[in-house]
Design an enzyme around this catalytic site. Structure first.
Site, PDB file in Angstrom:
ATOM      1  CE1 TYR A 106      37.433  44.280  39.223  1.00 27.99           C
ATOM      2  CE2 TYR A 106      35.382  43.330  40.027  1.00 27.99           C
ATOM      3  CZ  TYR A 106      36.295  43.545  39.006  1.00 27.99           C
ATOM      4  OH  TYR A 106      36.046  43.019  37.771  1.00 27.99           O
ATOM      5  CG  ASP A 176      37.247  40.522  46.215  1.00 28.61           C
ATOM      6  OD1 ASP A 176      38.055  39.586  46.088  1.00 28.61           O
ATOM      7  OD2 ASP A 176      36.837  41.205  45.255  1.00 28.61           O
ATOM      8  CE  LYS A 201      40.157  38.685  38.234  1.00 26.24           C
ATOM      9  NZ  LYS A 201      39.797  39.093  36.902  1.00 26.24           N
TER      10      LYS A 201
HETATM   11  C1  PLP Z   1      39.603  41.963  43.249  1.00 27.39           C
HETATM   12  C2  PLP Z   1      38.625  41.415  42.270  1.00 27.39           C
HETATM   13  N1  PLP Z   1      37.480  40.896  42.732  1.00 27.39           N
HETATM   14  C3  PLP Z   1      36.554  40.398  41.906  1.00 27.39           C
HETATM   15  C4  PLP Z   1      36.746  40.399  40.541  1.00 27.39           C
HETATM   16  C5  PLP Z   1      35.650  39.913  39.651  1.00 27.39           C
HETATM   17  O1  PLP Z   1      35.888  38.671  39.122  1.00 27.39           O
HETATM   18  P1  PLP Z   1      35.115  38.203  37.804  1.00 27.39           P
HETATM   19  O2  PLP Z   1      35.808  38.882  36.679  1.00 27.39           O
HETATM   20  O3  PLP Z   1      35.278  36.721  37.834  1.00 27.39           O
HETATM   21  O4  PLP Z   1      33.705  38.630  37.922  1.00 27.39           O
HETATM   22  C6  PLP Z   1      37.916  40.910  40.004  1.00 27.39           C
HETATM   23  C7  PLP Z   1      38.136  40.910  38.551  1.00 27.39           C
HETATM   24  O5  PLP Z   1      39.019  41.542  38.017  1.00 27.39           O
HETATM   25  C8  PLP Z   1      38.878  41.451  40.886  1.00 27.39           C
HETATM   26  O6  PLP Z   1      40.000  42.010  40.430  1.00 27.39           O
END
Ligand code: PLP
Length: 383
Positions: A106, A176, A201
């Site tokens: 990400y 993640d 999510k």
């Molecule tokens: C794979 C992934 N990890 C982490 C996150 C981060 O999450 P947050 O938006 O709650 O910070 C996202 C957000 O789009 C994501 O797609």
């Protein structure tokens, strides 16, 4: 820890009904000050709750339910997925250490490493998803950061093999796992030490809460809790309540996202405008064998590579869609579409044409397909 199957645990774990007049889900606690009955209790530090930032029944219920699903010794909740990523890294890395990150991560994970962590003396390099990481490990590698499948290119990694190589070199493994959630993949059972989730999510599930957590195995639990406290991190009672409520229906929502996502992916695959689908649950996807071995399901997030087409063509396709919003998130009840800008360091990534990321929501798949079909009619004028 409960022996029940995950679907049952989603509905039953983290309940404290007896302490809350029979109320099924632990209600929202908003608190900073928490009173002690006397100085003896304060001195003994024997109360379960001491100060709002260090937890309330709302955070405890959410974290207990998550620990049960993750098979974790401890879970700590934070205000976003990115905060969970930062916390996990900071709980194992310090000045002079190296972190090896998957190249398909990400984008904000990359930014965090290259900008802020660099300032504190943590070096980052990247490994190509899908390969052996042994040659990428350095004597000062303290952490290997995985995200499988990556949320833009959907490349799957062999987490157990990565964990074995990392541990042999003395590094911790962070993952993640937002794409699969602990329902469809259990990181700790595959050798991961710290499992990270953007609960924003699928766990929240309704596109109305920002929430994250990190779950640790026994070896990492103490340090994780300590760094969480040192950094003053926490998640609010309101947000943990929404996370807990989301968990109760996660299994049915996720299976529907999976079914609709696969319907859309298979239909898109048959379209002449599409070069390739990026979805590990499709039998001809390069990550399918690993996905099938390790995962018990797929969520509704996948990619499509269009055949070469102008930017105006992509805009004509996406801008007129009625049921797909243009937006960066995913995991909510609604369908979304967004262009994927892929950046690589370890090995270049090539695609035949523009890459789009689709989130299959909970709408009727026939309406979604009809919407995409009208989009392709608009795109045709630009070929
Ligand atoms: C794979 C992934 N990890 C982490 C996150 C981060 O999450 P947050 O938006 O709650 O910070 C996202 C957000 O789009 C994501 O797609």
């Amino acid at each position: 820890m409960s022996e029940d199957r995950p679907d049952t645990r989603l509905t039953s774990e983290g309940r404290m009904s007896a302490e809350h007049f029979g109320v099924i889900n632990t209600p929202v606690y908003r608190a900073s000050t928490i009173l002690y009955p006397d100085l003896k209790t304060l001195k003994a530090n024997s109360q379960p709750y001491t100060y709002g930032r260090r937890g309330t029944p709302s955070t405890q219920s959410f974290e207990d339910a998550i620990s049960s699903l993750e098979g974790a010794a401890r879970t700590v909740s934070v205000t976003s997925g990115v905060q969970a990523i930062a916390l996990a890294i900071l709980s194992v890395c310090g000045a002079g250490d190296h972190i090896l990150v998957v190249d398909s991560c990400y984008e904000p994970t990359r930014t965090l490493c290259e900008r802020t962590l660099k300032r504190f003396g943590i070096q980052t390099s990247y490994y190509a998803p899908g390969g052996d990481i042994t040659a990428d490990l350095r004597p000062n590698t303290k952490a290997v950061f995985c995200e499988s499948p990556g949320s833009l290119t959907f490349e799957v990694q062999d987490i157990a093999a990565i964990a074995a190589a990392a541990h042999a070199g003395g590094a911790s493994v962070l993952m993640d796992n937002t794409w699969a959630t602990p329902l469809f993949f259990q990181p700790l059972a595959h050798g991961v030490d710290l499992s990270i989730q953007a609960a924003t999510k699928y766990i929240g599930g309704h596109a109305d809460v920002m929430l994250g957590y990190v779950s640790a195995n026994e070896r990492h639990a103490g340090k994780l809790h300590q760094v969480h406290g040192d950094l003053g991190l926490y998640a609010s009672g309101d947000d943990c309540f929404l996370g807990l409520r989301g968990l109760r229906t996660l299994a049915v929502r996720l299976r529907q996202h999976q079914e609709t996502g696969l319907k859309l992916a298979r239909w898109l695959k048959s379209r002449p405008e599409v070069a390739r689908i990026l979805h590990p649950a499709l039998a001809d996807d390069p990550g399918h064998v690993l996905w099938k071995r390790d995962f018990s399901g797929a969520c509704g997030l996948f990619g499509i590579v269009l055949k070469p087409v102008s930017e105006a063509g992509v805009a004509a396709f996406a801008d007129g869609l009625q049921h797909f919003g243009i937006g960066y998130s995913w995991g909510g009840f609604e369908s979304l579409i967004v262009p994927a800008h892929i950046r690589r360091t370890a090995r270049p990534y090539t695609a035949e044409g523009p890459v789009l990321r689709i989130h299959a929501g909970l709408e009727d798949p026939a309406d979604l397909i009809a919407d995409l079909e009208r989009g392709f009619d608009r795109l045709k004028n630009h070929i």
